[in-house]
Design a protein around this motif. Structure first.
Motif, PDB file in Angstrom:
ATOM      1  N   ILE A 259      12.838  -3.146 -33.048  1.00  0.00           N
ATOM      2  CA  ILE A 259      13.995  -2.898 -33.057  1.00  0.00           C
ATOM      3  C   ILE A 259      14.793  -3.381 -34.249  1.00  0.00           C
ATOM      4  N   ALA A 260      14.097  -4.745 -34.033  1.00  0.00           N
ATOM      5  CA  ALA A 260      14.202  -5.745 -35.167  1.00  0.00           C
ATOM      6  C   ALA A 260      13.779  -4.513 -36.941  1.00  0.00           C
ATOM      7  N   THR A 261      12.804  -3.991 -36.850  1.00  0.00           N
ATOM      8  CA  THR A 261      11.998  -3.414 -38.177  1.00  0.00           C
ATOM      9  C   THR A 261      12.749  -2.174 -38.508  1.00  0.00           C
ATOM     10  N   ILE A 262      13.434  -1.540 -37.331  1.00  0.00           N
ATOM     11  CA  ILE A 262      14.084  -0.131 -37.100  1.00  0.00           C
ATOM     12  C   ILE A 262      15.713  -0.705 -37.623  1.00  0.00           C
ATOM     13  N   ALA A 263      16.890  -2.032 -37.112  1.00  0.00           N
ATOM     14  CA  ALA A 263      17.883  -2.698 -37.869  1.00  0.00           C
ATOM     15  C   ALA A 263      17.912  -1.967 -39.076  1.00  0.00           C
ATOM     16  N   ASP A 264      16.788  -3.308 -39.443  1.00  0.00           N
ATOM     17  CA  ASP A 264      16.737  -3.410 -40.943  1.00  0.00           C
ATOM     18  C   ASP A 264      16.879  -2.561 -41.421  1.00  0.00           C
ATOM     19  N   LEU A 265      15.308  -1.248 -40.948  1.00  0.00           N
ATOM     20  CA  LEU A 265      15.475  -0.661 -41.981  1.00  0.00           C
ATOM     21  C   LEU A 265      16.894   0.045 -42.047  1.00  0.00           C
ATOM     22  N   ILE A 266      17.844   0.447 -41.045  1.00  0.00           N
ATOM     23  CA  ILE A 266      19.201   1.540 -41.402  1.00  0.00           C
ATOM     24  C   ILE A 266      20.405   0.848 -42.711  1.00  0.00           C
ATOM     25  N   SER A 267      19.957  -0.629 -42.382  1.00  0.00           N
ATOM     26  CA  SER A 267      20.972  -1.452 -42.280  1.00  0.00           C
ATOM     27  C   SER A 267      20.687  -1.687 -44.533  1.00  0.00           C
ATOM     28  N   ASN A 268      19.854  -1.207 -44.279  1.00  0.00           N
ATOM     29  CA  ASN A 268      19.174  -2.178 -45.966  1.00  0.00           C
ATOM     30  C   ASN A 268      18.133  -0.901 -46.658  1.00  0.00           C
ATOM     31  N   HIS A 269      17.768   0.267 -46.259  1.00  0.00           N
ATOM     32  CA  HIS A 269      17.075   1.291 -47.316  1.00  0.00           C
ATOM     33  C   HIS A 269      17.786   1.887 -48.177  1.00  0.00           C
TER      34      HIS A 269
ATOM     35  N   GLN B  47      29.167  10.576 -44.888  1.00  0.00           N
ATOM     36  CA  GLN B  47      27.765  10.824 -44.822  1.00  0.00           C
ATOM     37  C   GLN B  47      26.630  10.089 -43.261  1.00  0.00           C
ATOM     38  N   VAL B  48      25.533  10.895 -43.312  1.00  0.00           N
ATOM     39  CA  VAL B  48      25.267  10.021 -42.329  1.00  0.00           C
ATOM     40  C   VAL B  48      24.274   9.561 -42.464  1.00  0.00           C
ATOM     41  N   THR B  49      23.189   8.174 -42.957  1.00  0.00           N
ATOM     42  CA  THR B  49      22.613   7.566 -43.475  1.00  0.00           C
ATOM     43  C   THR B  49      21.641   7.721 -42.850  1.00  0.00           C
ATOM     44  N   ALA B  50      21.669   7.610 -41.578  1.00  0.00           N
ATOM     45  CA  ALA B  50      20.657   7.594 -41.008  1.00  0.00           C
ATOM     46  C   ALA B  50      20.851   7.902 -39.518  1.00  0.00           C
ATOM     47  N   CYS B  51      19.525   8.869 -39.135  1.00  0.00           N
ATOM     48  CA  CYS B  51      19.573   9.559 -37.456  1.00  0.00           C
ATOM     49  C   CYS B  51      18.161   8.442 -36.591  1.00  0.00           C
ATOM     50  N   LEU B  52      18.601   8.079 -35.514  1.00  0.00           N
ATOM     51  CA  LEU B  52      17.770   7.592 -35.293  1.00  0.00           C
ATOM     52  C   LEU B  52      17.792   8.305 -33.919  1.00  0.00           C
ATOM     53  N   VAL B  53      16.044   8.662 -33.231  1.00  0.00           N
ATOM     54  CA  VAL B  53      15.982   9.623 -32.014  1.00  0.00           C
ATOM     55  C   VAL B  53      15.166   8.819 -31.475  1.00  0.00           C
ATOM     56  N   GLY B  54      15.551   8.621 -29.512  1.00  0.00           N
ATOM     57  CA  GLY B  54      14.706   8.292 -28.870  1.00  0.00           C
ATOM     58  C   GLY B  54      14.187   8.677 -27.427  1.00  0.00           C
TER      59      GLY B  54
ATOM     60  N   THR C 217      22.084  16.963 -39.642  1.00  0.00           N
ATOM     61  CA  THR C 217      22.832  16.379 -40.394  1.00  0.00           C
ATOM     62  C   THR C 217      23.019  16.524 -42.110  1.00  0.00           C
ATOM     63  N   GLY C 218      21.567  16.471 -41.920  1.00  0.00           N
ATOM     64  CA  GLY C 218      21.185  15.948 -43.535  1.00  0.00           C
ATOM     65  C   GLY C 218      21.218  14.876 -44.105  1.00  0.00           C
ATOM     66  N   ALA C 219      20.777  13.949 -42.935  1.00  0.00           N
ATOM     67  CA  ALA C 219      20.057  12.453 -42.858  1.00  0.00           C
ATOM     68  C   ALA C 219      19.211  12.633 -43.567  1.00  0.00           C
ATOM     69  N   PRO C 220      19.087  11.487 -45.096  1.00  0.00           N
ATOM     70  CA  PRO C 220      18.310  10.722 -45.617  1.00  0.00           C
ATOM     71  C   PRO C 220      17.010  10.683 -44.910  1.00  0.00           C
ATOM     72  N   MET C 221      17.511   9.541 -44.063  1.00  0.00           N
ATOM     73  CA  MET C 221      16.674   9.111 -43.253  1.00  0.00           C
ATOM     74  C   MET C 221      16.577   9.074 -42.107  1.00  0.00           C
ATOM     75  N   ILE C 222      14.880   9.300 -41.137  1.00  0.00           N
ATOM     76  CA  ILE C 222      15.748  10.042 -39.950  1.00  0.00           C
ATOM     77  C   ILE C 222      14.430   9.552 -38.948  1.00  0.00           C
ATOM     78  N   ILE C 223      14.314   7.563 -37.532  1.00  0.00           N
ATOM     79  CA  ILE C 223      13.316   7.696 -37.609  1.00  0.00           C
ATOM     80  C   ILE C 223      13.274   7.879 -35.728  1.00  0.00           C
ATOM     81  N   ASP C 224      12.445   8.474 -35.623  1.00  0.00           N
ATOM     82  CA  ASP C 224      12.324   8.608 -34.123  1.00  0.00           C
ATOM     83  C   ASP C 224      11.575   7.376 -33.652  1.00  0.00           C
ATOM     84  N   ALA C 225      11.227   6.844 -32.450  1.00  0.00           N
ATOM     85  CA  ALA C 225      10.628   6.170 -31.205  1.00  0.00           C
ATOM     86  C   ALA C 225      10.475   6.655 -30.049  1.00  0.00           C
ATOM     87  N   ALA C 226       9.004   6.595 -29.574  1.00  0.00           N
ATOM     88  CA  ALA C 226       8.462   6.281 -28.109  1.00  0.00           C
ATOM     89  C   ALA C 226       7.457   5.934 -28.175  1.00  0.00           C
TER      90      ALA C 226
END
Length: 435
Positions: free
Chosen positions: A425-435, A192-199, A299-308
């Motif tokens: 950077i740190a906030t998003i890293a923490d989110l994908i590691s600990n969500h 499973q893809v647990t998270a996707c990041l979009v930039g 991907t069906g990932a339960p978390m998707i984060i975009d940053a811009a």
């Protein structure tokens, strides 16, 4: 005191006012080859003041700062690092404390330095394919056996219906591209893809035919700051032991003027069937992010984060001191707030409701990409987020949009040197590691 060469200068943190004479009660107290940052135990906004003190110390022409003493904890050392680091001195700090703490802070600083340096590069150096290549190389080097990539560029974008990136980038001599990077430490291709990041990776933004002013265009090398932040977030999470599968999507293009450039009144038909009339060619970030969000949703990932670096409206709303957060899912927004607090990064949630999708109406298409008034009109940041929400599945469940209002400073301030900051950077890293 050594100030003109690379010999480290000792920096201590103290709650005791040891200075006499004119230095008494000053935040910076200088004695021989040592600088003390004096802050009373009950000082308000302590970390902010440490960052401001670090900015002042850097401006003394000190090349390398060596933090020393028992008063430095992790948060205070990181605040100092953010204030002291600047162009050509992004890693010139020696941390103190237990070896594990020093390693953790040094790894974090290295990632921020890479991301900030990437954002600071000139448009001639950093074109769309080069951005994709540098991000791929950096992350692959961290875990060669667990990283794979796929690159779609030029006319292939049109053939595969990634129409936002294609249209925004087709006016440039430098081909647009969509990078998909798959970090899969599980060894299971079906994991499973647990998270996707979009930039957002707009390596230069002229504004297109809705051309920017000279002053407005000057810093637009930073318009790929979202791509640098999410790539940095994945790299930091990997350095911190990320053991879940995460995919990264970088939507890379130059927004230029030419005979091939997209025009006002054009209509883009997206892969999901949504049609979009172009009301402003300078509202291009949301057009490319739409493709990345659709790819992530597949991907069906339960978390998707975009940053811009998406809207001037977010900068106006936050003063550039916060990252603006948007979500339709209050539970995942609360997780983002928790991660931001844990990492010491300031975020502020701005309004977003499903009806924001209708804030940029079009007679000829499902939506326009903006409105034809300055800045897109009132609520421009929320309206942009509403546009993006059309391209995520399940009513926006698990989706977060970071409008990076504090990603770049055109001039130095009391807190920051000029250039990229790496905030987020740190906030998003923490989110994908600990969500």
């Amino acid at each position: 005191m050594t100030t003109a060469n690379s010999v480290p200068v000792s920096i201590t943190l103290t709650t005791t006012n040891n200075a006499q004479g004119w230095q008494q009660d000053k935040m910076l107290q200088i004695s021989e080859d040592n600088i003390a940052i004096y802050l009373p135990q009950d000082a308000a906004y302590r970390l902010r003041k440490i960052q401001m003190a670090a900015r002042k110390i850097e401006k003394l022409d000190i090349i390398h700062a060596a933090l020393q003493g028992d008063a430095w904890d992790e948060a205070s050392q990181w605040a100092f690092a953010l204030g002291f680091s600047c162009v050509n001195k992004l890693e010139n700090i020696s941390f103190c404390g237990e070896p594990a703490l020093i390693e953790r802070l040094s790894n974090k600083l290295a990632v921020y330095a890479w991301s900030r340096d990437l954002t600071n590069q000139t448009p001639a150096e950093l074109y769309p394919l080069k951005l994709a290549q540098l991000a791929s190389d950096y992350i692959k080097n961290l875990a060669p056996k667990h990283v794979s990539t796929r690159l779609i560029q030029g006319e292939a974008l049109k053939e595969q219906q990634w129409m936002g990136i294609y249209n925004v980038g087709k006016g440039s001599i430098n081909e647009p591209c969509l990078l998909e990077l798959d970090f899969n430490p599980t060894g299971d291709d079906n994991a499973q893809v647990t998270a996707c990041l979009v930039g957002k990776g707009i390596t230069f933004d002229s504004g297109g035919y809705s051309i920017k002013s000279n002053a407005g265009m000057f810093d637009m090398k930073c318009d790929m700051g979202g791509a640098a932040v999410v790539a940095g977030a994945l790299a930091l999470a990997m350095k911190q032991g990320l053991n879940q599968r995460v995919k990264l999507y970088l939507c890379c293009a130059e927004n230029m003027i030419s005979r091939d450039a997209y025009k006002l009144g054009d209509i883009i038909t997206y892969k999901n069937g949504v049609t979009c009339e172009i009301a402003n060619t300078d509202a291009e970030g949301r057009l490319v992010l739409a493709d990345g969000l659709m790819a992530a949703s597949e991907t069906g990932a339960p978390m998707i984060i975009d940053a811009a670096t998406l809207t001037g409206a977010a900068v106006s709303a936050t003063g550039g001191d916060y990252t603006a957060l948007f979500a339709l899912d209050n539970d995942v927004a609360a997780k983002a707030q928790t991660s931001a607090k844990a990492t010491g990064e300031a975020i502020w949630q701005l309004p977003l409701e499903p009806w924001h999708q209708d804030k940029c109406p079009s007679v000829f298409a499902d939506t326009a990409n903006s409105r034809t008034i300055k800045g897109g009109g009132a609520g421009g940041a929320s309206n942009a987020a509403g546009f993006l929400s059309r391209f995520v599945d399940n009513g926006g469940a698990g989706w977060l949009h970071f409008d990076l209002a504090g990603a770049y400073n055109g001039a130095e301030s009391g807190l920051w040197a000029a250039g990229a900051t790496g905030l987020g950077i740190a906030t998003i890293a923490d989110l994908i590691s600990n969500h």
